[in-house]
Design a protein around this motif. Sequence first.
Motif, mmCIF file in Angstrom:
data_model
loop_
_atom_site.group_PDB
_atom_site.id
_atom_site.type_symbol
_atom_site.label_atom_id
_atom_site.label_comp_id
_atom_site.label_asym_id
_atom_site.label_seq_id
_atom_site.Cartn_x
_atom_site.Cartn_y
_atom_site.Cartn_z
ATOM 1 N N ILE A 218 17.747 31.333 -1.751
ATOM 2 C CA ILE A 218 18.564 30.211 -2.215
ATOM 3 C C ILE A 218 20.043 30.585 -2.289
ATOM 4 O O ILE A 218 20.918 29.773 -1.976
ATOM 5 N N THR A 219 20.322 31.824 -2.696
ATOM 6 C CA THR A 219 21.713 32.235 -2.921
ATOM 7 C C THR A 219 22.298 33.045 -1.769
ATOM 8 O O THR A 219 23.450 33.484 -1.860
ATOM 9 N N ARG A 220 21.571 33.250 -0.692
ATOM 10 C CA ARG A 220 22.050 34.131 0.375
ATOM 11 C C ARG A 220 23.363 33.620 0.976
ATOM 12 O O ARG A 220 23.668 32.436 0.900
ATOM 13 N N TYR A 221 24.096 34.499 1.596
ATOM 14 C CA TYR A 221 25.402 34.182 2.163
ATOM 15 C C TYR A 221 25.269 33.269 3.369
ATOM 16 O O TYR A 221 24.478 33.533 4.278
ATOM 17 N N ARG A 222 26.040 32.181 3.356
ATOM 18 C CA ARG A 222 26.068 31.242 4.488
ATOM 19 C C ARG A 222 27.506 30.907 4.885
ATOM 20 O O ARG A 222 27.773 29.853 5.470
ATOM 21 N N GLY A 223 28.422 31.831 4.572
ATOM 22 C CA GLY A 223 29.826 31.571 4.800
ATOM 23 C C GLY A 223 30.475 31.094 3.512
ATOM 24 O O GLY A 223 29.827 30.935 2.473
ATOM 25 N N GLU A 224 31.788 30.850 3.560
ATOM 26 C CA GLU A 224 32.505 30.324 2.404
ATOM 27 C C GLU A 224 32.705 28.824 2.512
ATOM 28 O O GLU A 224 32.734 28.117 1.504
ATOM 29 N N GLN A 225 32.862 28.315 3.706
ATOM 30 C CA GLN A 225 32.941 26.887 3.964
ATOM 31 C C GLN A 225 32.455 26.658 5.388
ATOM 32 O O GLN A 225 32.518 27.551 6.225
ATOM 33 N N LEU A 226 31.999 25.474 5.653
ATOM 34 C CA LEU A 226 31.366 25.214 6.946
ATOM 35 C C LEU A 226 31.420 23.732 7.272
ATOM 36 O O LEU A 226 31.148 22.895 6.414
ATOM 37 N N ALA B 61 14.698 25.171 4.448
ATOM 38 C CA ALA B 61 13.378 25.788 4.244
ATOM 39 C C ALA B 61 12.908 25.711 2.794
ATOM 40 O O ALA B 61 11.740 25.451 2.526
ATOM 41 N N TYR B 62 13.788 25.964 1.830
ATOM 42 C CA TYR B 62 13.507 25.670 0.423
ATOM 43 C C TYR B 62 14.819 25.682 -0.323
ATOM 44 O O TYR B 62 15.680 26.539 -0.116
ATOM 45 N N ASN B 63 14.980 24.720 -1.234
ATOM 46 C CA ASN B 63 16.177 24.648 -2.068
ATOM 47 C C ASN B 63 15.811 24.030 -3.399
ATOM 48 O O ASN B 63 14.782 23.382 -3.546
ATOM 49 N N GLY B 64 16.710 24.190 -4.365
ATOM 50 C CA GLY B 64 16.545 23.510 -5.640
ATOM 51 C C GLY B 64 15.781 24.318 -6.671
ATOM 52 O O GLY B 64 15.491 25.501 -6.500
ATOM 53 N N ALA B 65 15.445 23.637 -7.753
ATOM 54 C CA ALA B 65 14.793 24.299 -8.884
ATOM 55 C C ALA B 65 13.392 24.768 -8.516
ATOM 56 O O ALA B 65 12.639 24.054 -7.857
ATOM 57 N N TRP C 180 17.055 37.678 4.149
ATOM 58 C CA TRP C 180 16.517 36.796 3.120
ATOM 59 C C TRP C 180 16.471 35.332 3.568
ATOM 60 O O TRP C 180 16.342 34.422 2.753
ATOM 61 N N GLN C 181 16.540 35.100 4.867
ATOM 62 C CA GLN C 181 16.332 33.779 5.451
ATOM 63 C C GLN C 181 14.829 33.506 5.544
ATOM 64 O O GLN C 181 14.075 34.316 6.082
ATOM 65 N N ILE C 182 14.367 32.375 5.010
ATOM 66 C CA ILE C 182 12.983 31.957 5.225
ATOM 67 C C ILE C 182 12.819 31.606 6.700
ATOM 68 O O ILE C 182 13.585 30.809 7.243
ATOM 69 N N PRO D 63 16.679 31.253 13.756
ATOM 70 C CA PRO D 63 18.010 31.748 13.376
ATOM 71 C C PRO D 63 18.723 32.500 14.496
ATOM 72 O O PRO D 63 18.110 32.991 15.461
ATOM 73 N N ILE D 64 20.045 32.594 14.326
ATOM 74 C CA ILE D 64 20.876 33.464 15.148
ATOM 75 C C ILE D 64 21.899 34.146 14.237
ATOM 76 O O ILE D 64 22.128 33.707 13.114
ATOM 77 N N ASN D 65 22.519 35.188 14.737
ATOM 78 C CA ASN D 65 23.672 35.790 14.083
ATOM 79 C C ASN D 65 24.913 35.068 14.609
ATOM 80 O O ASN D 65 25.239 35.154 15.788
#
Length: 446
Positions: A167-175, A286-290, A368-370, A390-392
């Motif tokens: 849920i908290t993994r890095y996905r950039g700062e803005q996109l 893939a999964y988000n939220g509480a 940590w990507q599902i 996924p890709i890098n």
Amino acid sequence: MLKPIAMLLLAGCVLQAQAAVSPAQAERLGRELTPLGAERAGNPEGTIPAWTGGITQPPAGYQPGSHHPDPYAGDQPLLIIDKHTLNNHRDRLPEGMQRLLTLYPDYAVRVYPTRRSAALPERLYTATRQNATQAQLISGGNGIQGAAAGVPFPLPQNGLEAIWNHITRYRGEQLRMLTNQAAVLSNGSYNLLKLDREIYFVYNREGMTPGELDNTLFHYKYKITAPAKLAGSALVVQETLDQVLALRKAWRFNRGERRVRRLPSLAYDSLQPDTNGMATADMVDAYNGAPDRYEWKLLGKREMIVPYNSYKVHQQRIPYDEILGAKTVNSALLRYELHRVWVVEADLRIGFKHPYAKRRFYIDEDSWQILAVDLYDESGELIGLQEAHPINYYEVPVFLSTLETVYDFKGGRYFVDGLDNNEPPYDFGVRLTPRDFSAQALRLGN
């Protein structure tokens, strides 16, 4: 076989603040473990190589602002798994993929050499090391404290910690990204929905500290740009870390009504708009939220064949009707590899309802990507498969899905999100501020 793990989340227990790992344990990060907690070494058979840092620089031929050339274009499949050879490989395939191969004889899993390409900016590794000895689960596991920027639990001790890493993994700062999604019906028909999306990440920003988070994970906004009959409708979301303490806030602008409305609920089993009922709100990414409606179990680590380095389906100018088959995505465009993944099971708690009473997640140890999710109904029947391809994005670098799919086995249909082959590439440098994600900004933008 599943590897033994030091601690399992006890069923039905209520988590209070849980101690972080010791400094001695954290010393393993960056040594025998990668900076995010994966096993640095390859496997004994040599079919999984050692992690040597991933892709940290764009390959030759990449032009900034363009789509991403495939750094592994010369690789050839090591094997192809289909309905006829499935029995030889069941122990390394998610159950959902086994069902997909059984249902659709034209689908095949092309297994390529394993390339451990996942990489992040160095500051995320430093933050992860700090988080390892400070991060804690709070509010019964529905929130975290003592962490910011990096992965909070690189040495997970239970299923909740592992899912929080995703849920908290890095996905950039803005996109900013222009992508298409499609609900492909059982007769093969579909309509493309084009979305202009913007995300302002808070948790992962450079210089962010736990005290500055203010229970905010990110801000998200999209605007429909096609088809014409829907163009102009929009949504904005303010995502909280602990969604039991403070629910996510969401507003929707309906083009027909010409007004902004606060959505009472956009979480859990609420259906995503325009997905033909195939995707719930908590399936985005893939999964988000509480996580409070499930019991989470960390089953350990397995070597599994999963989507990875999906540059082929990501390439520019591929027609979308070449990607979207009648029953499945065109598997000739997909790439699978053997990787070690954390396996996490989520069982719906008594008293709650959800189409997916059980989910089994396969989480990449390197990012940590599902990567895949087996989906079961309340009777225990396997009813779906979710995948992230996924890709890098090596100009950042960051490891993210370029395409996400959900297969509905009972309905004989599927949903795809992320089609961007004929759109501008993702813009990780777009200038955004939190003010761009208010209800007022949604109104002014329409």
